[in-house]
Design a protein around this motif. Structure first.
Motif, short mmCIF file in Angstrom:
data_model
loop_
_atom_site.label_atom_id
_atom_site.label_comp_id
_atom_site.label_asym_id
_atom_site.label_seq_id
_atom_site.Cartn_x
_atom_site.Cartn_y
_atom_site.Cartn_z
N VAL A 94 43.07 13.05 25.16
CA VAL A 94 43.99 14.18 25.31
C VAL A 94 44.35 14.75 23.94
O VAL A 94 44.80 14.02 23.06
CB VAL A 94 45.29 13.76 26.04
N ASP A 95 44.14 16.04 23.75
CA ASP A 95 44.58 16.78 22.57
C ASP A 95 45.81 17.56 23.01
O ASP A 95 45.70 18.57 23.71
CB ASP A 95 43.48 17.71 22.08
N VAL A 96 46.98 17.09 22.65
CA VAL A 96 48.23 17.66 23.14
C VAL A 96 48.37 19.14 22.77
O VAL A 96 48.82 19.94 23.59
CB VAL A 96 49.45 16.85 22.64
N ASP A 97 47.97 19.51 21.57
CA ASP A 97 48.08 20.92 21.17
C ASP A 97 47.20 21.81 22.05
O ASP A 97 47.62 22.88 22.48
CB ASP A 97 47.69 21.09 19.70
N LEU A 98 45.97 21.36 22.31
CA LEU A 98 45.08 22.11 23.18
C LEU A 98 45.66 22.22 24.59
O LEU A 98 45.66 23.30 25.19
CB LEU A 98 43.70 21.43 23.24
N GLU A 99 46.18 21.13 25.10
CA GLU A 99 46.74 21.13 26.46
C GLU A 99 47.94 22.06 26.56
O GLU A 99 48.11 22.77 27.55
CB GLU A 99 47.13 19.72 26.89
N ARG A 100 48.79 22.06 25.56
CA ARG A 100 49.95 22.97 25.56
C ARG A 100 49.50 24.42 25.54
O ARG A 100 50.07 25.27 26.22
CB ARG A 100 50.85 22.68 24.36
N ASN A 101 48.49 24.72 24.73
CA ASN A 101 47.97 26.09 24.69
C ASN A 101 47.37 26.49 26.04
O ASN A 101 47.58 27.61 26.51
CB ASN A 101 46.93 26.24 23.58
N LEU A 102 46.61 25.59 26.63
CA LEU A 102 46.03 25.88 27.94
C LEU A 102 47.11 26.06 29.00
O LEU A 102 46.99 26.92 29.87
CB LEU A 102 45.07 24.75 28.36
N PHE A 103 48.16 25.25 28.92
CA PHE A 103 49.27 25.36 29.87
C PHE A 103 49.95 26.71 29.74
O PHE A 103 50.23 27.39 30.74
CB PHE A 103 50.28 24.23 29.65
N MET A 104 50.23 27.14 28.52
CA MET A 104 50.88 28.43 28.30
C MET A 104 50.00 29.58 28.78
O MET A 104 50.47 30.50 29.44
CB MET A 104 51.22 28.61 26.81
N GLN A 105 48.73 29.52 28.47
CA GLN A 105 47.79 30.55 28.91
C GLN A 105 47.75 30.61 30.43
O GLN A 105 47.77 31.69 31.03
CB GLN A 105 46.40 30.26 28.34
N ASN A 106 47.70 29.45 31.06
CA ASN A 106 47.67 29.38 32.52
C ASN A 106 48.95 29.97 33.12
O ASN A 106 48.91 30.70 34.10
CB ASN A 106 47.48 27.93 32.97
N GLN A 107 50.10 29.66 32.52
CA GLN A 107 51.37 30.15 33.05
C GLN A 107 51.50 31.66 32.90
O GLN A 107 52.04 32.33 33.78
CB GLN A 107 52.55 29.45 32.35
N LEU A 108 51.00 32.22 31.80
CA LEU A 108 51.03 33.66 31.62
C LEU A 108 50.17 34.36 32.68
O LEU A 108 50.58 35.37 33.26
CB LEU A 108 50.55 34.04 30.22
N ARG A 109 49.02 33.81 32.95
CA ARG A 109 48.14 34.39 33.97
C ARG A 109 48.71 34.20 35.37
O ARG A 109 48.56 35.07 36.23
CB ARG A 109 46.74 33.79 33.85
N HIS A 110 49.36 33.08 35.60
CA HIS A 110 50.03 32.83 36.88
C HIS A 110 51.13 33.86 37.10
O HIS A 110 51.24 34.45 38.18
CB HIS A 110 50.61 31.40 36.88
N GLN A 111 51.93 34.10 36.08
CA GLN A 111 53.01 35.09 36.19
C GLN A 111 52.45 36.50 36.40
O GLN A 111 53.00 37.29 37.17
CB GLN A 111 53.90 35.06 34.95
N ALA A 112 51.34 36.82 35.74
CA ALA A 112 50.72 38.13 35.94
C ALA A 112 50.27 38.31 37.39
O ALA A 112 50.46 39.38 37.98
CB ALA A 112 49.53 38.29 34.99
N SER A 113 49.70 37.27 37.97
CA SER A 113 49.28 37.34 39.37
C SER A 113 50.48 37.50 40.29
O SER A 113 50.44 38.26 41.26
CB SER A 113 48.48 36.10 39.78
N LEU A 114 51.57 36.77 40.00
CA LEU A 114 52.79 36.91 40.81
C LEU A 114 53.36 38.32 40.70
O LEU A 114 53.79 38.90 41.71
CB LEU A 114 53.83 35.88 40.37
N ASP A 115 53.37 38.88 39.51
CA ASP A 115 53.87 40.24 39.33
C ASP A 115 53.00 41.24 40.09
O ASP A 115 53.51 42.17 40.72
CB ASP A 115 53.91 40.61 37.84
#
Length: 131
Positions: A94-115
């Motif tokens: 696990v690369d925590v920095d990579l995972e955090r970046n992927l999580f943030m990217q995923n959440q932004l796209r999730h919010q865009a779909s919800l909007d």
């Protein structure tokens, strides 16, 4: 005249669920960052979205006739991530920095779909009311 939600909402009705599943996978990776031997997992978003939008499902067996029948959507095959950092000796990938970046990217796209879905529902409500 019946409303076809598949035509009205498009692919975004499926992306929300797949993004939620992806967030679970990423957050599990972050939670297991200090677990020796844990291998970081990921999913192929395109493949998971294709499975979700095709309506593929896994039927759950019932052991009693009084049980409610259910099925669950296939959300994609879990794959192991290729390590991006050298092994620290404990076998954890696990690369925590990579995972955090992927999580943030995923959440932004999730919010865009919800909007986007919110806008679609708002427009359908206006059409129904005749506005």
């Amino acid at each position: 005249m019946a409303i076809s939600f598949n035509n009205a909402l498009g692919i975004h009705q499926y992306t929300v669920g797949v993004r939620e599943k992806n967030a679970e996978v990423i957050s599990t990776n972050i939670a297991q960052a200090n677990t020796p031997g844990y291998k970081a997992k990921g999913m192929e978003f395109d493949r998971a979205l294709k499975a979700a939008s095709s309506g593929a499902s896994i039927g759950l067996s019932r052991t009693d006739g009084r049980h409610i029948s259910a099925s669950t959507n296939v959300s994609g095959e879990m794959l192991y991530r290729i390590p991006t950092q050298p092994d620290t000796g404990d076998g954890n990938t696990v690369d925590v920095d990579l995972e955090r970046n992927l999580f943030m990217q995923n959440q932004l796209r999730h919010q865009a779909s919800l909007d986007f879905l919110g806008g679609k529902f708002k427009n359908m409500t206006k059409a129904i009311k005749g506005e």
